[in-house]
Design a protein around this motif. Structure first.
Motif, short mmCIF file in Angstrom:
data_model
loop_
_atom_site.label_atom_id
_atom_site.label_comp_id
_atom_site.label_asym_id
_atom_site.label_seq_id
_atom_site.Cartn_x
_atom_site.Cartn_y
_atom_site.Cartn_z
N GLU A 229 1.65 -0.57 8.91
CA GLU A 229 2.83 0.06 9.49
C GLU A 229 3.39 1.15 8.58
N LEU A 230 2.67 1.48 7.54
CA LEU A 230 3.10 2.45 6.54
C LEU A 230 3.17 3.84 7.15
N PRO A 231 4.30 4.55 6.98
CA PRO A 231 4.35 5.94 7.46
C PRO A 231 3.28 6.77 6.75
N GLU A 232 2.68 7.68 7.47
CA GLU A 232 1.58 8.48 6.93
C GLU A 232 1.95 9.18 5.63
N GLU A 233 3.17 9.68 5.54
CA GLU A 233 3.59 10.40 4.34
C GLU A 233 3.73 9.49 3.11
N GLU A 234 3.69 8.18 3.31
CA GLU A 234 3.79 7.22 2.21
C GLU A 234 2.44 6.57 1.89
N SER A 235 1.36 7.05 2.51
CA SER A 235 0.06 6.39 2.38
C SER A 235 -0.47 6.37 0.95
N LYS A 236 -0.07 7.30 0.11
CA LYS A 236 -0.56 7.30 -1.27
C LYS A 236 -0.10 6.06 -2.04
N TYR A 237 0.93 5.40 -1.56
CA TYR A 237 1.45 4.21 -2.25
C TYR A 237 0.55 2.99 -2.11
N ILE A 238 -0.38 3.02 -1.16
CA ILE A 238 -1.36 1.94 -1.08
C ILE A 238 -2.16 1.92 -2.38
N GLY A 239 -2.68 3.06 -2.75
CA GLY A 239 -3.46 3.17 -3.98
C GLY A 239 -2.62 2.99 -5.23
N LEU A 240 -1.39 3.51 -5.22
CA LEU A 240 -0.53 3.39 -6.40
C LEU A 240 -0.17 1.94 -6.69
N ASN A 241 0.09 1.14 -5.64
CA ASN A 241 0.39 -0.27 -5.84
C ASN A 241 -0.83 -0.99 -6.42
N ARG A 242 -2.02 -0.71 -5.88
CA ARG A 242 -3.24 -1.34 -6.37
C ARG A 242 -3.54 -0.91 -7.80
N GLN A 243 -3.42 0.38 -8.08
CA GLN A 243 -3.71 0.89 -9.42
C GLN A 243 -2.81 0.28 -10.48
N PHE A 244 -1.57 0.00 -10.13
CA PHE A 244 -0.65 -0.58 -11.11
C PHE A 244 -1.19 -1.88 -11.67
N PHE A 245 -1.90 -2.64 -10.84
CA PHE A 245 -2.40 -3.95 -11.26
C PHE A 245 -3.84 -3.94 -11.78
N GLU A 246 -4.54 -2.82 -11.66
CA GLU A 246 -5.91 -2.76 -12.16
C GLU A 246 -5.92 -2.91 -13.66
N GLY A 247 -6.84 -3.70 -14.14
CA GLY A 247 -6.98 -3.89 -15.57
C GLY A 247 -6.06 -4.93 -16.17
N GLN A 248 -5.14 -5.46 -15.36
CA GLN A 248 -4.28 -6.53 -15.88
C GLN A 248 -5.03 -7.84 -15.79
N SER A 249 -4.93 -8.66 -16.78
CA SER A 249 -5.61 -9.96 -16.74
C SER A 249 -4.60 -11.05 -16.43
N ASP A 250 -5.10 -12.13 -15.87
CA ASP A 250 -4.22 -13.25 -15.50
C ASP A 250 -3.79 -14.03 -16.71
#
Length: 81
Positions: free
Chosen positions: A60-81
């Motif tokens: 349901e994400l507005p098209e103009e906000e679509s880059k935040y899909i990747g930004l949210n995922r990237q924030f957590f990349e490389g973090q270990s549990d």
């Protein structure tokens, strides 16, 4: 599918979303909060309490906000549990 935090959160960082998340998938970044898409259980608790309407279900994400899909995922990349 996960919830996504978008641009209205930049500089806001109220934190109600963090308090209500039952799986602790929201973390604070430098300028905004981010949702870990691998942990989010799609409960919607965060969306309901966001004071700036910055949280959307991914499909349901507005098209103009679509880059935040990747930004949210990237924030957590490389973090270990």
């Amino acid at each position: 599918m996960a919830f996504i935090i978008t641009s209205p959160c930049i500089g806001e960082k109220s934190g109600e979303c963090v308090e209500v998340c039952p799986v602790d998938c929201i973390e604070e970044g430098k300028d905004m909060f981010y949702i870990d898409p691998d942990i989010c259980i799609d409960c919607g608790a965060c969306e309901a309490v966001c004071p700036v309407d910055a949280i959307y279900m991914e499909d349901e994400l507005p098209e103009e906000e679509s880059k935040y899909i990747g930004l949210n995922r990237q924030f957590f990349e490389g973090q270990s549990d």
